[in-house]
Motif scaffolding. Structure first.
Motif, mmCIF file in Angstrom:
data_model
loop_
_atom_site.group_PDB
_atom_site.id
_atom_site.type_symbol
_atom_site.label_atom_id
_atom_site.label_comp_id
_atom_site.label_asym_id
_atom_site.label_seq_id
_atom_site.Cartn_x
_atom_site.Cartn_y
_atom_site.Cartn_z
ATOM 1 N N GLN A 28 0.820 -1.202 0.000
ATOM 2 C CA GLN A 28 0.000 0.000 0.000
ATOM 3 C C GLN A 28 0.859 1.259 0.000
ATOM 4 O OE1 GLN A 28 -2.376 -0.814 3.439
ATOM 5 N NE2 GLN A 28 -3.892 -2.037 2.314
ATOM 6 N N GLU A 29 1.938 1.226 0.744
ATOM 7 C CA GLU A 29 2.819 2.393 0.780
ATOM 8 C C GLU A 29 3.562 2.563 -0.540
ATOM 9 O OE1 GLU A 29 4.217 5.818 2.384
ATOM 10 O OE2 GLU A 29 2.759 4.448 3.296
ATOM 11 N N ALA A 30 3.978 1.448 -1.126
ATOM 12 C CA ALA A 30 4.767 1.511 -2.359
ATOM 13 C C ALA A 30 3.922 1.818 -3.585
ATOM 14 C CB ALA A 30 5.512 0.189 -2.558
ATOM 15 N N TRP A 31 2.684 1.299 -3.651
ATOM 16 C CA TRP A 31 1.898 1.384 -4.879
ATOM 17 C C TRP A 31 0.582 2.148 -4.730
ATOM 18 C CZ3 TRP A 31 2.756 -4.503 -4.725
ATOM 19 C CH2 TRP A 31 4.037 -4.803 -5.208
ATOM 20 N N LEU A 32 -0.089 1.979 -3.596
ATOM 21 C CA LEU A 32 -1.406 2.586 -3.460
ATOM 22 C C LEU A 32 -1.329 4.084 -3.216
ATOM 23 C CD1 LEU A 32 -4.439 2.363 -3.315
ATOM 24 C CD2 LEU A 32 -4.236 1.657 -0.922
#
Length: 394
Positions: A115-119
């Motif tokens: 979530q931190e990397a992509w969302l």
């Protein structure tokens, strides 16, 4: 002439929806005036400035929790956003929906690291991701996926191809549906499909733009994976449960698809009514002739009915009611009503409807996609027929 009206109902009934409509309208009127849209459409280009503006307004983060970088919001607001975008530049609405589907999947099933990397970058508009579902040998039949992923040290090796993948040529990551295991004997083909995040900046991924007659700016692509690497930590959700994750999103996807159709239909109807009131023949506006007037009234009634059905489906969805049937009905009704609107629009504008300086030709071309995407209307009819208790037809 009296102000142009289309008799369409206002489904932006909440204060939040109306505020969203007004802010989006002000933005898109500036970023996507017709001359800009025409240039983008003819060049098959993505509207970067409009996309950045939607990100600033928080539209790209609708449906994503605020704690994950999104804007929260309701399904009604997301459908409203689809309508407002599609009535100006339908291609952008397709991209908006697909990025939103990736966001919902990551919000529901992604790890904190994913979530931190992509969302978060997706919601903020600083990154674009694609969803790799359809393949050359299977569109509606998603279970026919032939793309394979094999577990290796440090991740997965992905081999296969995808087709009709929007924004793959701009994406940093393609969330790819691949078969990671064969289903047990007698079990559904849905078992064994997984979703893997495949970075595009590697030799094993090649992307080719497919130039379409309609939805030109959506960036439709073919993607080939030749032992592409999906690194460790790229599996989204449980292995072998990828299709089940997809199925969770079908209802909201159909509602958003209905929103795209309604926006296309509204834009085309507005253009047709305006033209009918201004174009003169035999000493009077052509809208004063019954042959023209009745046709526009009839399609306006059909589109209004589809809007009200979609609104009811959205209300049920937000109330936690099972909308499997009514969301399919809304998608079907909206796509069919819009097909009728753009056909009547072309008849109303006649030769001018074929002129490239007219928006009607774009709406006419773009409306075709909604008849078979994200699922064909024929398949929707099959599903609804079975829901009525009739024998399964596929």
């Amino acid at each position: 002439m009296a102000p142009t009206r289309t008799l369409l109902p206002d489904i932006f009934r909440t204060e939040e929806c109306r505020a969203l409509r007004d802010s989006m309208g002000a933005l898109l009127d500036t970023k996507l005036d017709w001359e800009t849209v025409r240039a983008l459409d003819e060049a098959d280009q993505f509207p970067d400035r409009a996309w950045a503006g939607l990100a600033e307004l928080g539209v790209l983060g609708l449906g994503i929790p605020t704690e994950l970088g999104g804007s929260g919001g309701t399904a009604r607001e997301a459908v409203a956003a689809c309508i407002e975008i599609a009535r100006r530049y339908p291609s952008l609405a397709v991209d908006y929906v697909l990025c939103g589907m990736v966001g919902r999947m990551l919000g529901d099933h992604g790890t904190a690291e994913q979530q931190e990397a992509w969302l978060r970058p997706l919601a903020e508009g600083s990154a674009i991701h694609a969803y790799g579902i359809s393949e050359p040998g299977g569109g509606t039949d998603a279970l026919a996926a032939r793309t394979r992923a094999v577990a290796v040290d440090g991740g997965w090796r992905v081999t296969g191809s995808k087709l009709w993948i929007s924004m793959a040529d701009r994406a940093e990551v393609i969330f790819t549906v691949a078969r990671t295991s064969e289903p047990p004997s007698g079990r559904s083909r849905a078992n064994g499909l997984s979703v893997l995040a495949v970075p595009t900046d590697q030799d094993g991924v090649s992307v080719r733009r497919v130039h379409l007659a309609g939805m030109r700016g959506a960036g439709t692509c073919e993607v080939v994976f030749d032992e592409a690497v999906a690194p460790a930590g790229s599996l989204v959700g449980q292995e072998g449960r990828g299709f089940h994750m997809l199925r969770e999103t079908l209802n909201i996807e159909r509602l958003l698809s209905a929103g795209i159709s309604l926006g296309v239909g509204q834009g085309a109807l507005e253009a047709a009514v305006l033209y009918a009131g201004e174009r003169e023949a035999f000493g009077r506006p052509i809208g004063g002739f019954q042959a023209v007037q009745h046709g526009l009234v009839d399609v306006s009634v059909r589109l209004a009915g589809a809007m009200l059905l979609t609104e009811r489906a959205v209300e049920d969805y937000e109330s936690g009611v099972d909308v499997t049937d009514i969301s399919g009905m809304a998608k079907l009704a909206a796509a069919e009503a819009t097909a009728a609107v753009v056909d009547q629009g072309m008849r109303t504008l006649a030769a001018m409807g074929l002129a490239r300086e007219s928006s009607m030709q774009m709406f006419f071309r773009d409306a075709r996609l909604q008849l078979f995407s994200p699922v064909s209307n024929e398949m929707v009819r099959n599903i609804l027929g079975e829901a009525m208790g009739l024998p399964r037809s596929y």
